[in-house]
Design a protein around this motif. Structure first.
Motif, PDB file in Angstrom:
ATOM      1  N   ILE A  82       0.822  -1.037  -0.393  1.00  0.00           N
ATOM      2  CA  ILE A  82      -0.375   0.246  -0.238  1.00  0.00           C
ATOM      3  C   ILE A  82       1.268   1.319   0.115  1.00  0.00           C
ATOM      4  N   MET A  83       1.067   2.174  -0.772  1.00  0.00           N
ATOM      5  CA  MET A  83       1.274   3.462  -1.117  1.00  0.00           C
ATOM      6  C   MET A  83       0.101   4.696  -0.746  1.00  0.00           C
ATOM      7  N   ARG A  84       0.827   5.807  -1.181  1.00  0.00           N
ATOM      8  CA  ARG A  84       0.101   7.002  -0.153  1.00  0.00           C
ATOM      9  C   ARG A  84      -0.331   8.218  -1.112  1.00  0.00           C
ATOM     10  N   ARG A  85      -1.207   8.542  -2.022  1.00  0.00           N
ATOM     11  CA  ARG A  85      -0.919   9.671  -3.243  1.00  0.00           C
ATOM     12  C   ARG A  85      -0.371  11.255  -2.362  1.00  0.00           C
ATOM     13  N   ARG A  86      -0.649  11.469  -2.816  1.00  0.00           N
ATOM     14  CA  ARG A  86      -0.340  13.484  -3.003  1.00  0.00           C
ATOM     15  C   ARG A  86      -1.846  13.731  -1.794  1.00  0.00           C
ATOM     16  N   ASP A  87      -3.025  13.183  -2.401  1.00  0.00           N
ATOM     17  CA  ASP A  87      -4.341  13.666  -1.541  1.00  0.00           C
ATOM     18  C   ASP A  87      -4.647  12.910  -0.835  1.00  0.00           C
ATOM     19  N   GLY A  88      -3.330  11.929   0.054  1.00  0.00           N
ATOM     20  CA  GLY A  88      -3.483  10.597   1.622  1.00  0.00           C
ATOM     21  C   GLY A  88      -4.469  10.261   0.948  1.00  0.00           C
ATOM     22  N   ALA A  89      -5.142   9.798  -0.114  1.00  0.00           N
ATOM     23  CA  ALA A  89      -5.769   8.679  -0.674  1.00  0.00           C
ATOM     24  C   ALA A  89      -4.478   7.295  -0.372  1.00  0.00           C
ATOM     25  N   HIS A  90      -4.359   6.251   0.107  1.00  0.00           N
ATOM     26  CA  HIS A  90      -3.891   5.113  -0.483  1.00  0.00           C
ATOM     27  C   HIS A  90      -4.452   3.857  -1.222  1.00  0.00           C
ATOM     28  N   PHE A  91      -3.287   3.043  -2.127  1.00  0.00           N
ATOM     29  CA  PHE A  91      -3.726   2.089  -3.200  1.00  0.00           C
ATOM     30  C   PHE A  91      -2.672   1.538  -3.063  1.00  0.00           C
ATOM     31  N   TRP A  92      -2.448   0.504  -3.793  1.00  0.00           N
ATOM     32  CA  TRP A  92      -1.796  -1.029  -3.808  1.00  0.00           C
ATOM     33  C   TRP A  92      -0.708  -0.619  -4.808  1.00  0.00           C
ATOM     34  N   CYS A  93      -0.094  -1.152  -4.390  1.00  0.00           N
ATOM     35  CA  CYS A  93       0.770  -1.082  -5.890  1.00  0.00           C
ATOM     36  C   CYS A  93       2.044  -2.228  -6.116  1.00  0.00           C
ATOM     37  N   ARG A  94       2.449  -2.539  -7.147  1.00  0.00           N
ATOM     38  CA  ARG A  94       3.463  -3.911  -7.471  1.00  0.00           C
ATOM     39  C   ARG A  94       4.577  -2.807  -7.386  1.00  0.00           C
ATOM     40  N   VAL A  95       5.734  -3.479  -7.042  1.00  0.00           N
ATOM     41  CA  VAL A  95       6.584  -2.327  -6.690  1.00  0.00           C
ATOM     42  C   VAL A  95       7.813  -3.867  -7.285  1.00  0.00           C
ATOM     43  N   ARG A  96       9.173  -2.981  -8.172  1.00  0.00           N
ATOM     44  CA  ARG A  96      10.217  -4.078  -8.513  1.00  0.00           C
ATOM     45  C   ARG A  96      11.328  -3.848  -8.258  1.00  0.00           C
ATOM     46  N   GLY A  97      12.473  -3.316  -7.520  1.00  0.00           N
ATOM     47  CA  GLY A  97      13.602  -3.106  -7.917  1.00  0.00           C
ATOM     48  C   GLY A  97      15.111  -3.787  -8.702  1.00  0.00           C
ATOM     49  N   PHE A 127      -4.746  -0.156  -7.989  1.00  0.00           N
ATOM     50  CA  PHE A 127      -5.903  -0.443  -7.123  1.00  0.00           C
ATOM     51  C   PHE A 127      -7.342  -1.008  -7.112  1.00  0.00           C
ATOM     52  N   GLU A 128      -7.129  -1.379  -8.774  1.00  0.00           N
ATOM     53  CA  GLU A 128      -8.345  -1.915  -9.433  1.00  0.00           C
ATOM     54  C   GLU A 128      -9.249  -3.225  -9.432  1.00  0.00           C
ATOM     55  N   GLN A 129      -7.370  -4.012  -8.841  1.00  0.00           N
ATOM     56  CA  GLN A 129      -7.073  -4.749  -9.006  1.00  0.00           C
ATOM     57  C   GLN A 129      -7.342  -5.646  -7.572  1.00  0.00           C
ATOM     58  N   ARG A 130      -6.719  -4.711  -6.541  1.00  0.00           N
ATOM     59  CA  ARG A 130      -7.318  -4.808  -5.277  1.00  0.00           C
ATOM     60  C   ARG A 130      -7.143  -3.820  -4.798  1.00  0.00           C
ATOM     61  N   PRO A 131      -8.913  -3.323  -4.479  1.00  0.00           N
ATOM     62  CA  PRO A 131      -9.087  -1.834  -3.671  1.00  0.00           C
ATOM     63  C   PRO A 131      -8.815  -1.975  -3.226  1.00  0.00           C
ATOM     64  N   ILE A 132      -8.797  -0.989  -1.342  1.00  0.00           N
ATOM     65  CA  ILE A 132      -8.201  -1.099  -0.261  1.00  0.00           C
ATOM     66  C   ILE A 132      -9.004  -0.939   0.514  1.00  0.00           C
ATOM     67  N   THR A 133      -9.122  -1.903   1.643  1.00  0.00           N
ATOM     68  CA  THR A 133      -9.508  -1.882   2.893  1.00  0.00           C
ATOM     69  C   THR A 133      -9.309  -1.680   4.088  1.00  0.00           C
ATOM     70  N   GLU A 134      -9.996  -1.049   4.695  1.00  0.00           N
ATOM     71  CA  GLU A 134      -8.623   0.046   5.994  1.00  0.00           C
ATOM     72  C   GLU A 134      -8.361  -1.251   6.595  1.00  0.00           C
ATOM     73  N   MET A 135      -7.013  -1.278   6.481  1.00  0.00           N
ATOM     74  CA  MET A 135      -6.293  -2.584   7.097  1.00  0.00           C
ATOM     75  C   MET A 135      -5.633  -1.008   9.000  1.00  0.00           C
ATOM     76  N   THR A 136      -5.123  -1.985  10.013  1.00  0.00           N
ATOM     77  CA  THR A 136      -4.111  -1.697  11.097  1.00  0.00           C
ATOM     78  C   THR A 136      -2.997  -1.937  10.504  1.00  0.00           C
ATOM     79  N   ALA A 137      -1.990  -1.206  11.029  1.00  0.00           N
ATOM     80  CA  ALA A 137      -0.868  -2.138  10.694  1.00  0.00           C
ATOM     81  C   ALA A 137      -0.250  -3.173  11.042  1.00  0.00           C
ATOM     82  N   ARG A 138      -0.942  -3.702  11.756  1.00  0.00           N
ATOM     83  CA  ARG A 138      -0.460  -4.551  13.136  1.00  0.00           C
ATOM     84  C   ARG A 138      -1.400  -5.498  11.854  1.00  0.00           C
ATOM     85  N   GLU A 139      -2.346  -5.529  12.030  1.00  0.00           N
ATOM     86  CA  GLU A 139      -3.699  -6.369  10.215  1.00  0.00           C
ATOM     87  C   GLU A 139      -2.904  -6.896   9.175  1.00  0.00           C
ATOM     88  N   ARG A 140      -2.216  -5.942   8.929  1.00  0.00           N
ATOM     89  CA  ARG A 140      -1.425  -5.743   7.943  1.00  0.00           C
ATOM     90  C   ARG A 140      -0.445  -6.471   7.969  1.00  0.00           C
TER      91      ARG A 140
END
Length: 182
Positions: A80-95, A115-128
């Motif tokens: 989960i990453m954060r957009r400028r407006d504070g909205a969270h979204f799922w992101c696939r990251v490769r480095g 995000f379209e494949q994995r919509p956000i459900t609010e979870m606490t850090a511990r739940e994640r």
């Protein structure tokens, strides 16, 4: 390859691309900046930390990434990453590090908005954390040991996750968390 073609490919790639030094954005393409709600010039020279849900998450993923990249120079996850407006979204990251012995010194990263494949459900850090470890196939006892909490507390988190995701069992929960159809 012609330097002009390399720049053309970087600037017009269909996914977000970043060249980073010690987790500072040195160059990013327009797709990356757009994904997060910025212009490229606004991100270049800044820490990647501004794109994470919290500084704790930035540090945690950094520690994990450093361990995984040492020796191989490669890393990938979905987070989960954060957009400028504070909205969270799922992101696939490769480095890919340019030096496997110093993974963050110079690295290239790709970011894909899923995000379209994995919509956000609010979870606490511990739940994640619990959800991630469940998805890795760990038992409640293993999760409890790994997080330094009791197995009963793990079960409380698991029950909350089942309810939040409308899942009947752990298998269904993992399928919903990962976006894999049953």
């Amino acid at each position: 390859m012609n330097a002009g073609l390399e720049t053309l490919a970087f600037d017009h790639a269909p996914i977000g691309l970043v060249y980073a030094e010690n987790r500072l954005i040195r160059r990013c393409n327009p797709r990356f900046a757009q994904m997060f709600g910025y212009r490229a010039a606004e991100l270049e020279g800044h820490s990647l930390s501004v794109l994470y849900p919290s500084i704790e998450e930035y540090r945690r993923i950094g520690d994990l990434g450093l361990r995984k990249m040492q020796g191989t120079g490669q890393y990938e996850d979905e987070r989960i990453m954060r957009r400028r407006d504070g909205a969270h979204f799922w992101c696939r990251v490769r480095g890919q590090s340019l030096d496997a012995d110093k993974p963050f010194a110079r690295s290239v990263w790709s970011f894909a908005d899923i995000f379209e494949q994995r919509p956000i459900t609010e979870m606490t850090a511990r739940e994640r954390q619990v959800a991630k470890m469940m998805a890795e196939g760990q038992t409640s006892k293993e999760i409890a040991r790994g997080l330094g909490i009791s197995p009963r507390t793990v079960e409380v988190h698991r029950a909350r996750l089942l309810e939040k995701f409308g899942a009947r069992n752990s298998l269904e929960l993992i399928a919903r968390l990962t976006g894999v159809p049953l």
